[in-house]
Design a protein around this motif. Structure first.
Motif, PDB file in Angstrom:
ATOM      1  N   ASP A  70       0.999  -0.987  -0.145  1.00  0.00           N
ATOM      2  CA  ASP A  70       0.054   0.082   0.026  1.00  0.00           C
ATOM      3  C   ASP A  70       0.867   1.270  -0.024  1.00  0.00           C
ATOM      4  O   ASP A  70       0.487   2.328  -0.827  1.00  0.00           O
ATOM      5  CB  ASP A  70      -0.929   0.065   1.124  1.00  0.00           C
ATOM      6  N   GLN A  71       1.841   1.322   0.903  1.00  0.00           N
ATOM      7  CA  GLN A  71       2.822   2.468   0.798  1.00  0.00           C
ATOM      8  C   GLN A  71       3.501   2.689  -0.508  1.00  0.00           C
ATOM      9  O   GLN A  71       3.683   3.809  -1.087  1.00  0.00           O
ATOM     10  CB  GLN A  71       4.015   2.221   1.790  1.00  0.00           C
ATOM     11  N   LEU A  72       4.097   1.388  -1.048  1.00  0.00           N
ATOM     12  CA  LEU A  72       4.494   1.678  -2.690  1.00  0.00           C
ATOM     13  C   LEU A  72       3.671   2.079  -3.673  1.00  0.00           C
ATOM     14  O   LEU A  72       3.926   3.062  -4.369  1.00  0.00           O
ATOM     15  CB  LEU A  72       5.068   0.149  -2.613  1.00  0.00           C
ATOM     16  N   GLU A  73       2.492   1.535  -3.580  1.00  0.00           N
ATOM     17  CA  GLU A  73       1.596   1.951  -4.595  1.00  0.00           C
ATOM     18  C   GLU A  73       1.021   3.558  -4.209  1.00  0.00           C
ATOM     19  O   GLU A  73       0.766   4.321  -5.257  1.00  0.00           O
ATOM     20  CB  GLU A  73       0.348   1.192  -4.359  1.00  0.00           C
ATOM     21  N   GLY A  74       1.135   4.082  -3.219  1.00  0.00           N
ATOM     22  CA  GLY A  74       0.747   5.282  -2.814  1.00  0.00           C
ATOM     23  C   GLY A  74       1.937   6.360  -3.124  1.00  0.00           C
ATOM     24  O   GLY A  74       1.817   7.445  -3.368  1.00  0.00           O
ATOM     25  N   GLN A  75       3.157   5.785  -3.232  1.00  0.00           N
ATOM     26  CA  GLN A  75       4.216   6.843  -3.537  1.00  0.00           C
ATOM     27  C   GLN A  75       5.061   6.803  -4.833  1.00  0.00           C
ATOM     28  O   GLN A  75       5.786   7.818  -5.252  1.00  0.00           O
ATOM     29  CB  GLN A  75       5.408   6.352  -2.275  1.00  0.00           C
ATOM     30  N   ILE A  76       4.813   5.615  -5.634  1.00  0.00           N
ATOM     31  CA  ILE A  76       5.456   5.341  -6.853  1.00  0.00           C
ATOM     32  C   ILE A  76       4.783   6.238  -7.788  1.00  0.00           C
ATOM     33  O   ILE A  76       3.785   6.342  -8.137  1.00  0.00           O
ATOM     34  CB  ILE A  76       5.756   3.803  -7.245  1.00  0.00           C
ATOM     35  N   PRO A  77       5.627   7.169  -8.696  1.00  0.00           N
ATOM     36  CA  PRO A  77       5.190   7.829  -9.452  1.00  0.00           C
ATOM     37  C   PRO A  77       5.182   7.196 -10.943  1.00  0.00           C
ATOM     38  O   PRO A  77       5.843   5.966 -10.957  1.00  0.00           O
ATOM     39  CB  PRO A  77       6.274   9.027  -9.835  1.00  0.00           C
ATOM     40  N   THR A  78       4.311   7.432 -11.772  1.00  0.00           N
ATOM     41  CA  THR A  78       4.248   6.651 -13.187  1.00  0.00           C
ATOM     42  C   THR A  78       5.696   6.844 -13.845  1.00  0.00           C
ATOM     43  O   THR A  78       6.178   5.977 -14.358  1.00  0.00           O
ATOM     44  CB  THR A  78       3.250   7.186 -14.307  1.00  0.00           C
ATOM     45  N   TYR A  79       6.201   8.236 -13.880  1.00  0.00           N
ATOM     46  CA  TYR A  79       7.438   8.381 -14.538  1.00  0.00           C
ATOM     47  C   TYR A  79       7.617   9.736 -13.982  1.00  0.00           C
ATOM     48  O   TYR A  79       6.907  10.510 -13.699  1.00  0.00           O
ATOM     49  CB  TYR A  79       7.614   8.203 -15.810  1.00  0.00           C
ATOM     50  N   ARG A  80       9.003  10.011 -13.877  1.00  0.00           N
ATOM     51  CA  ARG A  80       9.522  11.171 -13.340  1.00  0.00           C
ATOM     52  C   ARG A  80       9.499  12.288 -14.591  1.00  0.00           C
ATOM     53  O   ARG A  80       9.525  11.813 -15.690  1.00  0.00           O
ATOM     54  CB  ARG A  80      10.833  11.056 -12.625  1.00  0.00           C
ATOM     55  N   ALA A  81      10.241  13.272 -14.099  1.00  0.00           N
ATOM     56  CA  ALA A  81       9.972  14.538 -15.083  1.00  0.00           C
ATOM     57  C   ALA A  81      11.007  14.332 -16.279  1.00  0.00           C
ATOM     58  O   ALA A  81      10.776  14.788 -17.475  1.00  0.00           O
ATOM     59  CB  ALA A  81      10.395  15.845 -14.497  1.00  0.00           C
ATOM     60  N   GLY A  82      11.931  13.633 -16.120  1.00  0.00           N
ATOM     61  CA  GLY A  82      12.970  13.303 -17.303  1.00  0.00           C
ATOM     62  C   GLY A  82      12.242  12.458 -18.460  1.00  0.00           C
ATOM     63  O   GLY A  82      12.786  12.355 -19.434  1.00  0.00           O
ATOM     64  N   GLY A  83      10.957  11.757 -18.224  1.00  0.00           N
ATOM     65  CA  GLY A  83      10.320  10.911 -19.378  1.00  0.00           C
ATOM     66  C   GLY A  83      10.622   9.462 -18.856  1.00  0.00           C
ATOM     67  O   GLY A  83      11.177   9.063 -18.060  1.00  0.00           O
ATOM     68  N   ALA A  84       9.731   8.877 -19.846  1.00  0.00           N
ATOM     69  CA  ALA A  84       9.393   7.437 -19.743  1.00  0.00           C
ATOM     70  C   ALA A  84      10.770   6.740 -19.751  1.00  0.00           C
ATOM     71  O   ALA A  84      11.302   5.692 -19.383  1.00  0.00           O
ATOM     72  CB  ALA A  84       8.560   7.104 -20.563  1.00  0.00           C
ATOM     73  N   ASP A  85      11.554   7.166 -20.686  1.00  0.00           N
ATOM     74  CA  ASP A  85      12.853   6.300 -21.036  1.00  0.00           C
ATOM     75  C   ASP A  85      13.844   6.476 -19.928  1.00  0.00           C
ATOM     76  O   ASP A  85      14.514   5.466 -19.314  1.00  0.00           O
ATOM     77  CB  ASP A  85      13.680   6.844 -22.245  1.00  0.00           C
TER      78      ASP A  85
END
Length: 202
Positions: A70-85
């Protein structure tokens, strides 16, 4: 000294304190030698609270695993500002560094022991199914984002995410169950796959 993930810092909340104590005891003793008594030894409040809330070691551990996810699901971003790569590069790095970085080998070893319980325990199987589905969904979403950004080839996101998930579990298991030093070779091959089959040619 035990290394804690950020969401297991000391608080006054009873459940958080139980989760922290469980983490410490699990890292120290592993699954087989772990008991509620040993968790209680790390618990800052009354040990009777543990027996009040949990009927067995496995009840407590399943709640602990659910808490961690639950903690991981709440904190992990889809991707950071640098982009998906850039985010995929981070995922690859974390996959092969798991067990030597933030949470260390002791916790990785304990996770592998807990995952092994899923072979014959439905509660653990349900948890790790949920965990695997979360990781795969996260990676697939990142891959779709990379395709839309034009940095990934037009691959099948679900199939590619499944490969990442298998590498994640396999690397974690290999690191703590074998002295056969194959992880660097595996990392080189997987990074080559990412460059040649996933990243869009410039």
């Amino acid at each position: 000294m035990t290394q804690f993930p950020p969401f297991l810092e000391e608080t006054d909340d009873t459940r958080d304190a139980i989760m922290r104590a469980t983490y410490v005891a699990l890292c120290e003793h592993g699954y087989n030698e772990l008991t509620i008594q040993r968790i209680g030894d790390e618990f800052s409040k009354s040990k009777s609270l543990l027996y009040h809330h949990y009927d067995s070691k496995d009840d407590l551990l399943l709640d602990f695993l659910s808490f961690m996810l639950d903690q991981l699901e709440g904190q992990i971003p889809t991707y950071r500002a640098g982009g998906a790569d850039d985010h995929i590069a981070e995922i690859v790095e974390q996959t092969f560094d798991l067990g030597v970085a933030e949470m260390g080998t002791d916790f990785t070893r304990a996770l592998v022991e807990l995952r092994a319980q899923a072979a014959h325990d439905e509660g653990y199987r349900e948890h790790f199914t949920r965990s695997d589905q979360f990781v795969r969904k996260h990676v697939a979403h990142t891959i779709r984002s990379g395709i839309e950004q034009g940095v990934f080839r037009d691959v099948d996101p679900q199939e590619t995410a499944a490969l990442f998930q298998l590498m994640f579990v396999g690397t974690m298991t290999q690191r703590v169950t074998s002295d056969d030093d194959i992880l660097e070779d595996g990392r080189s091959a997987f990074e080559r796959y990412v460059r040649e089959c996933l990243l869009e040619a410039e």
